[in-house]
Enzyme design. Structure first.
Site, mmCIF file in Angstrom:
data_model
loop_
_atom_site.group_PDB
_atom_site.id
_atom_site.type_symbol
_atom_site.label_atom_id
_atom_site.label_comp_id
_atom_site.label_asym_id
_atom_site.label_seq_id
_atom_site.Cartn_x
_atom_site.Cartn_y
_atom_site.Cartn_z
ATOM 1 N N ASP A 1 15.571 -3.784 7.113
ATOM 2 C CA ASP A 1 14.714 -2.876 7.569
ATOM 3 C C ASP A 1 14.720 -2.901 9.042
ATOM 4 O O ASP A 1 14.213 -2.073 9.819
ATOM 5 C CB ASP A 1 13.235 -3.354 7.196
ATOM 6 C CG ASP A 1 13.173 -3.310 5.776
ATOM 7 O OD1 ASP A 1 13.509 -2.468 4.962
ATOM 8 O OD2 ASP A 1 11.937 -3.711 5.337
ATOM 9 N N ARG B 1 10.810 0.232 4.729
ATOM 10 C CA ARG B 1 9.175 0.059 4.800
ATOM 11 C C ARG B 1 8.418 0.999 6.008
ATOM 12 O O ARG B 1 8.688 1.930 5.853
ATOM 13 C CB ARG B 1 9.122 -1.368 4.806
ATOM 14 C CG ARG B 1 7.787 -1.772 4.341
ATOM 15 C CD ARG B 1 7.699 -3.452 4.076
ATOM 16 N NE ARG B 1 7.736 -3.544 2.525
ATOM 17 C CZ ARG B 1 7.860 -4.800 2.015
ATOM 18 N NH1 ARG B 1 8.175 -5.701 2.679
ATOM 19 N NH2 ARG B 1 7.877 -4.941 0.610
HETATM 20 O O1 F6P Z 1 12.095 -5.272 3.135
HETATM 21 C C1 F6P Z 1 13.226 -4.922 2.306
HETATM 22 C C2 F6P Z 1 12.846 -3.916 1.441
HETATM 23 O O2 F6P Z 1 14.347 -3.715 0.805
HETATM 24 C C3 F6P Z 1 12.318 -2.551 1.954
HETATM 25 O O3 F6P Z 1 13.001 -1.765 2.575
HETATM 26 C C4 F6P Z 1 11.734 -1.924 0.655
HETATM 27 O O4 F6P Z 1 10.561 -1.362 0.668
HETATM 28 C C5 F6P Z 1 11.409 -3.121 -0.226
HETATM 29 O O5 F6P Z 1 12.152 -4.280 0.380
HETATM 30 C C6 F6P Z 1 11.708 -3.297 -1.697
HETATM 31 O O6 F6P Z 1 11.132 -4.423 -2.351
HETATM 32 P P1 F6P Z 1 11.705 -4.647 -3.759
HETATM 33 O O7 F6P Z 1 13.077 -5.286 -3.853
HETATM 34 O O8 F6P Z 1 10.634 -5.873 -4.011
HETATM 35 O O9 F6P Z 1 11.614 -3.533 -4.585
#
Ligand code: F6P
Length: 342
Positions: free
Chosen positions: A127, A171
Site C-alpha cells: 500500500d 486500503r
Molecule cells: O495492506 C495490504 C492489503 O493487501 C490491502 O491493500 C488490502 O486492503 C488488504 O491487505 C487485504 O487484506 P487480506 O489479505 O486480509 O484480504
C-alpha cells in the site's frame, strides 16, 4: 551467543524474504543466533519458533510471500495474549526482535518497545502508506503487476470498444492506483484521497468518445468513496486491528458508468495477485538494505527505530513517528495524473 528474533506480520508482500535473508546473513556474520517467530505476533504468543541458519535462507531472495508465515494477530487485543508474548520474549532469550510489517505490526512493535522490550522494525506493505519512509518494499512489485494488467486490458478494451474498470488494492491510500494508473496511461484514476464525482467521470468518458476514442481504462482504488457517499466494503466484520475488508468499489463505479453513459463496461478486480509472486529487483534491493539496517540497529542497541528510505539513503526513524499517521498520496503527483484524464 546473542539471540535476535525476526517476525513478519500483516498482509504478506514481495520482498519479505529478502529482508529475512539479509538479517540472517548479517546476524550470523556477527555471531548472533537467529530465531524465526512464525506467523507474526501469533508466533510470539504461542512460542512458535524456528531456528534460522544459512541453509534456511538459501534461495529465498526471489521468492514471494514469507518463509516465516504471517497473521493479522494483534497481541494487545487481549491482555492475556500480550502477557504471553512478553513472557515468551524472555523465555526464548531474545536480546532483540526485528518486526517486519506495516502500520499494524509496527504499531505493536512500538508499544512493545515502550513497554521496555528491545524492538526495531522494517517497513513493509504494497500500500506504500507508512509514514517517514519514501517508499515501503512490496509497492514497486505491486505497481508493476498492476501496470502490466492495465497494458493487457488496453488491448482487449480497444478491440471491443469497451470501458474497462480495474479495481486495485491500497486500503485507505491511493498510491497503487495513482502510480500504476499513471504508468499504464489510465483515463481516470479514482483514489480515496479525492471523493469520486461520478458525473465528472462520465463527462470525461463522453468527451473522449467524441474525440473518436471508443475505449477507456478507469483505475479505481478499493478505498475510493463516492462524494458524500460511504465506502464499499465486502463485509462489516472488523479484523483484530479494527479494519474492514474493502472491495466492490470497482463494480459500483462500473455499474454507474454503464447506466449513465450507455457504453459497455467490464470490471476487473486484481485482488491478491498484486501481493503474490517474485519481488522486482528494486524490492529485493530495498528489502536487503532494510534488513541490514535493522540488524545494524540491533548491533548498536538503537531500539525503538524503523529502517527508512529517504532519498537514496537508508536511515533510522522512530517507530512512533512512522506509525502515528498514514502517508496518503502526494497531491502534486495526482495533479500530474489529472492532466492525462480523458
Ligand atoms: O495492506 C495490504 C492489503 O493487501 C490491502 O491493500 C488490502 O486492503 C488488504 O491487505 C487485504 O487484506 P487480506 O489479505 O486480509 O484480504
Amino acid at each position: 551467543m546473542k539471540k535476535v528474533g525476526i517476525l513478519t506480520g500483516g498482509g504478506d508482500c514481495p520482498g519479505l524474504n529478502p529482508v529475512i535473508r539479509a538479517v540472517v546473513r548479517y546476524a550470523i556474520q556477527e555471531n548472533y543466533q537467529v530465531v524465526g517467530i512464525k506467523n507474526g505476533w501469533k508466533g510470539l504468543i504461542e512460542n512458535d519458533t524456528v531456528e534460522l541458519n544459512l541453509q534456511s535462507v538459501s534461495g529465498i531472495l526471489p521468492k514471494g510471500g514469507t518463509i516465516l508465515g504471517t497473521s493479522r494477530t494483534n497481541p494487545y487485543k487481549k491482555e492475556n495474549d500480550i502477557e504471553k508474548a512478553k513472557e515468551n520474549f524472555k523465555k526464548i532469550g531474545l536480546d532483540a526482535l526485528i518486526a517486519v510489517g506495516g502500520e499494524d505490526t509496527l504499531g505493536v512493535a512500538n508499544k512493545l518497545y515502550k513497554d521496555g522490550f528491545n524492538v526495531v522494525g522494517a517497513p513493509k506493505t504494497i500500500d506504500n502508506d507508512l509514514n517517514c519512509t519514501d517508499v515501503t518494499f512490496g509497492f514497486d512489485t505491486a505497481i508493476n503487476i498492476v501496470t502490466e494488467a492495465i497494458d493487457r486490458l488496453h488491448t482487449t478494451a480497444e478491440s471491443h470498444h469497451r470501458i474497462m474498470v480495474v479495481e486495485v488494492m491500497g486500503r485507505h491510500a491511493g498510491w497503487i492506483a495513482l502510480e500504476s494508473g499513471l504508468a499504464g496511461g489510465a483515463d481516470v484514476i479514482l483514489i480515496p484521497e479525492v471523493p469520486v464525482d461520478i458525473d465528472e467521470v462520465c463527462s470525461i468518458i463522453k468527451k473522449r468518445h467524441k474525440r473518436g476514442k471508443s475505449y477507456r481504462i478507469i483505475v479505481v482504488a478499493e478505498g475510493a468513496q463516492f462524494k458524500k457517499g460511504t465506502m464499499v466494503t465486502q463485509e462489516e466484520k472488523l479484523d483484530a486491528f479494527g479494519h474492514v475488508r474493502l472491495g466492490g468499489m470497482g463494480q459500483r463505479v462500473g455499474d454507474e458508468i454503464e447506466k449513465r453513459t450507455g457504453y459497455e463496461t467490464r470490471v476487473t478486480v486484481l485482488g491478491h495477485i498484486q501481493r503474490g509472486g517474485t519481488p522486482t529487483a528494486f524490492d529485493r534491493v530495498l528489502g536487503t538494505r532494510f534488513g541490514i539496517k535493522t540488524m545494524e540497529l540491533v548491533l548498536k542497541k538503537d531500539y525503538g527505530k524503523m529502517a527508512s528510505l529517504q532519498g537514496n539513503k537508508i536511515i533510522a526513524v522512530p517507530l512512533e513517528a512512522a506509525v502515528s499517521e498514514l502517508k496518503t498520496v502526494d497531491m502534486e503527483l495526482y495533479n500530474i495524473a489529472k492532466i492525462f484524464f480523458g
